[in-house]
Scaffold this active site. Structure first.
Site, PDB file in Angstrom:
ATOM      1  N   GLU A 172       0.807  -1.229   0.000  1.00 53.58           N
ATOM      2  CA  GLU A 172       0.000   0.000   0.000  1.00 53.58           C
ATOM      3  C   GLU A 172       0.838   1.277   0.000  1.00 53.58           C
ATOM      4  O   GLU A 172       0.666   2.149   0.855  1.00 53.58           O
ATOM      5  CB  GLU A 172      -0.972  -0.021   1.198  1.00 53.58           C
ATOM      6  CG  GLU A 172      -1.871  -1.248   1.178  1.00 53.58           C
ATOM      7  CD  GLU A 172      -2.755  -1.409   2.414  1.00 53.58           C
ATOM      8  OE1 GLU A 172      -2.687  -0.576   3.316  1.00 53.58           O
ATOM      9  OE2 GLU A 172      -3.519  -2.404   2.459  1.00 53.58           O
ATOM     10  N   ASN A 213       2.149  -5.177  -3.139  1.00 58.29           N
ATOM     11  CA  ASN A 213       0.754  -5.514  -2.838  1.00 58.29           C
ATOM     12  C   ASN A 213      -0.053  -4.241  -2.555  1.00 58.29           C
ATOM     13  O   ASN A 213       0.401  -3.367  -1.808  1.00 58.29           O
ATOM     14  CB  ASN A 213       0.761  -6.408  -1.579  1.00 58.29           C
ATOM     15  CG  ASN A 213      -0.576  -7.044  -1.272  1.00 58.29           C
ATOM     16  OD1 ASN A 213      -1.202  -7.646  -2.144  1.00 58.29           O
ATOM     17  ND2 ASN A 213      -1.028  -6.928  -0.021  1.00 58.29           N
ATOM     18  N   HIS A 249     -10.378  -6.226  -2.346  1.00 63.17           N
ATOM     19  CA  HIS A 249     -11.434  -6.019  -1.345  1.00 63.17           C
ATOM     20  C   HIS A 249     -12.612  -5.362  -2.071  1.00 63.17           C
ATOM     21  O   HIS A 249     -12.605  -4.167  -2.322  1.00 63.17           O
ATOM     22  CB  HIS A 249     -10.939  -5.097  -0.222  1.00 63.17           C
ATOM     23  CG  HIS A 249      -9.899  -5.731   0.645  1.00 63.17           C
ATOM     24  ND1 HIS A 249     -10.189  -6.787   1.477  1.00 63.17           N
ATOM     25  CD2 HIS A 249      -8.579  -5.471   0.807  1.00 63.17           C
ATOM     26  CE1 HIS A 249      -9.084  -7.154   2.125  1.00 63.17           C
ATOM     27  NE2 HIS A 249      -8.089  -6.380   1.736  1.00 63.17           N
ATOM     28  N   GLU A 277      -6.178 -10.720  -1.105  1.00 64.33           N
ATOM     29  CA  GLU A 277      -7.006 -10.455   0.087  1.00 64.33           C
ATOM     30  C   GLU A 277      -8.478 -10.386  -0.293  1.00 64.33           C
ATOM     31  O   GLU A 277      -9.214  -9.493   0.146  1.00 64.33           O
ATOM     32  CB  GLU A 277      -6.578  -9.137   0.753  1.00 64.33           C
ATOM     33  CG  GLU A 277      -5.100  -9.062   1.089  1.00 64.33           C
ATOM     34  CD  GLU A 277      -4.701  -7.788   1.835  1.00 64.33           C
ATOM     35  OE1 GLU A 277      -5.573  -7.052   2.326  1.00 64.33           O
ATOM     36  OE2 GLU A 277      -3.477  -7.534   1.924  1.00 64.33           O
ATOM     37  N   ASP A 279     -12.273 -10.300  -0.581  1.00 64.44           N
ATOM     38  CA  ASP A 279     -13.555 -10.425   0.111  1.00 64.44           C
ATOM     39  C   ASP A 279     -14.546  -9.515  -0.598  1.00 64.44           C
ATOM     40  O   ASP A 279     -14.148  -8.599  -1.324  1.00 64.44           O
ATOM     41  CB  ASP A 279     -13.481 -10.181   1.634  1.00 64.44           C
ATOM     42  CG  ASP A 279     -12.785  -8.914   2.066  1.00 64.44           C
ATOM     43  OD1 ASP A 279     -12.731  -7.946   1.276  1.00 64.44           O
ATOM     44  OD2 ASP A 279     -12.298  -8.867   3.212  1.00 64.44           O
TER      45      ASP A 279
HETATM   46  O1  9MR Z   1      -7.450  -7.836   8.632  1.00 64.35           O
HETATM   47  C1  9MR Z   1      -6.515  -6.998   9.269  1.00 64.35           C
HETATM   48  C2  9MR Z   1      -7.098  -6.469  10.567  1.00 64.35           C
HETATM   49  O2  9MR Z   1      -7.279  -7.516  11.508  1.00 64.35           O
HETATM   50  C3  9MR Z   1      -6.198  -5.383  11.140  1.00 64.35           C
HETATM   51  O3  9MR Z   1      -6.823  -4.794  12.262  1.00 64.35           O
HETATM   52  C4  9MR Z   1      -5.933  -4.341  10.060  1.00 64.35           C
HETATM   53  C5  9MR Z   1      -5.057  -3.222  10.590  1.00 64.35           C
HETATM   54  O4  9MR Z   1      -4.802  -2.295   9.611  1.00 64.35           O
HETATM   55  O5  9MR Z   1      -5.322  -4.951   8.960  1.00 64.35           O
HETATM   56  C6  9MR Z   1      -6.169  -5.861   8.334  1.00 64.35           C
HETATM   57  O6  9MR Z   1      -5.586  -6.395   7.182  1.00 64.35           O
HETATM   58  C7  9MR Z   1      -5.275  -5.460   6.135  1.00 64.35           C
HETATM   59  C8  9MR Z   1      -4.066  -5.990   5.415  1.00 64.35           C
HETATM   60  O7  9MR Z   1      -3.021  -6.221   6.318  1.00 64.35           O
HETATM   61  C9  9MR Z   1      -3.622  -5.049   4.307  1.00 64.35           C
HETATM   62  N1  9MR Z   1      -4.719  -4.736   3.408  1.00 64.35           N
HETATM   63  C10 9MR Z   1      -5.961  -4.320   4.040  1.00 64.35           C
HETATM   64  C11 9MR Z   1      -6.396  -5.329   5.087  1.00 64.35           C
HETATM   65  C12 9MR Z   1      -7.741  -4.931   5.700  1.00 64.35           C
HETATM   66  O8  9MR Z   1      -7.639  -3.719   6.377  1.00 64.35           O
END
Ligand code: 9MR
Length: 366
Positions: A172, A213, A249, A277, A279
């Site tokens: 990101e 990513n 997402h 990722e 969903d």
């Molecule tokens: O699913 C993850 C969640 O449990 C955490 O609180 C969050 C913190 O930023 O990160 C989420 O996973 C993220 C991933 O690491 C990167 N892309 C976005 C995902 C959803 O926010």
């Protein structure tokens, strides 16, 4: 974090009429929780196996080892796993110089036992930094920040050397408008932090596949253009980058991106691709038409991956609605996963099975 796709692509939403027609043909109201989980040769991983495509999931290690049903689904249905949180910097180095790889090591053991490959997530990110680093950050010189980041990348990749299939090296790095995100790393090191991170990771584990990513790069627009320009530039310079991860997402209100075309474009640069990722969220409660749109979100993105030989893995961001990150970030939305709150398979699951059953004859990938 917005996770909303660029405006230009919203019109690409699945036509509401088409979705409605499918819902009606299916007999009107669809039961959101009716799906039969595959067993034996009909699990997701077994159906995908002849194609070489890995079907993955993010794993919530709080559930692992304490929730038998969760463990069973994770082991049976998926051939690749990604730690949802436990390889992030705040988890692995909570105090400066004090490392805690226990949860991540447990996941690695689980994966080995179940013949699964591991996607490492993630080395360089603006988010989930340990508190000590957040506090120290503003006072760092360029040299100090570079040394800290280098040490982190080398330490973590070395710890897991030989056990990670794909690393999300940089996560990101872009804003929606295509400018580089104003992270600690950009502020202190400048744009070169990205290529440095890939070089360090490669030095520490030359066999791991190294990925950039991001989210919303599935849709055309300035962010996708910026990611494309970045990875094209890295390849040209000989930076060791192997692939691009499209987080995917999705939200039914913004439609389904054309990932086949997009991944083919990136693959032409000599890169692998992955959906990392996936969903598909929607507003609650789920109506039949939204259920149908969610099914389409899953099946079209999987189909795109099968159609692109460079696409080597399709990973969902968790499989059970109970553990999803969505309701905490998008109040009123959810039901984004393959299984409901009780870990019962939903029609989204069947939608993936249906696509995988069509996969005979697609080019094999490894
Ligand atoms: O699913 C993850 C969640 O449990 C955490 O609180 C969050 C913190 O930023 O990160 C989420 O996973 C993220 C991933 O690491 C990167 N892309 C976005 C995902 C959803 O926010």
């Amino acid at each position: 974090m917005s996770f909303r796709p660029p405006l230009a692509r919203r019109s690409a939403a699945v036509s509401a009429a088409a979705v409605l027609a499918v819902a009606l043909a299916a007999g009107g109201a669809m039961n959101a929780s009716a799906a039969t989980e595959g067993t034996g040769r009909t699990t997701l991983r077994a159906l995908a196996q002849p194609t070489g495509l890995r079907i993955g999931t993010a794993i919530n290690t709080d559930e692992l080892g304490s929730n038998a049903r969760y463990d069973r689904i994770a082991a049976r249905q998926f051939s690749s796993v990604t730690p949802e949180n436990v390889m992030k910097w705040d988890a692995v180095e909570p105090q400066r110089g004090q490392f805690d790889y226990a949860d991540a090591d447990e996941l690695i053991r689980f994966a080995k036992k179940n013949h699964q490959l591991v996607r490492g997530h993630t080395l360089v990110w603006y988010n989930q930094l340990p508190q000590w680093l957040v506090e120290l950050g503003p006072s760092l010189t360029k040299k100090q920040a570079t040394a800290i980041l280098k040490q982190h990348v080398i330490d973590e990749v070395t710890h897991f050397k030989g056990r990670i299939w794909q690393w999300d090296v940089v996560n990101e790095a872009f804003e929606e408008d295509g400018t580089l995100r104003n992270s600690l790393w950009l502020q202190k090191i400048g744009p070169s932090y990205i290529e440095k991170a890939f070089r360090w990771a490669h030095e520490a584990d030359p066999k791991a596949l190294l990925f950039y990513n991001d989210y919303n790069i599935e849709y055309g627009g300035p962010k996708q253009d910026a990611a494309y320009a970045l990875v094209k530039g890295l390849k040209k310079k000989g930076v060791p980058i192997d692939g691009v991860g499209f987080q995917t997402h999705l939200d039914t209100q913004y439609g389904i991106p054309d990932l086949e075309t997009t991944m083919k474009k990136f693959a032409k640069l000599g890169l692998k691709t992955a959906e990392t990722e996936v969903d598909v969220r929607t507003t609650l409660p789920v109506t039949p038409v939204e259920q149908s749109a969610q099914n389409a979100g899953y099946s079209e993105t999987l189909q795109a991956c099968l159609l692109v030989k460079a696409c080597i893995s399709y990973t969902v961001w968790g499989f059970g609605d109970e553990y999803s990150w969505i309701p905490g970030v998008f109040p009123g939305e959810g039901a984004a996963d393959l299984y409901d709150e009780n870990l019962v398979a939903k029609p989204q699951y069947t939608a993936l099975q249906t696509v995988l059953r069509t996969a005979k004859g697609v080019p094999h990938r490894r």
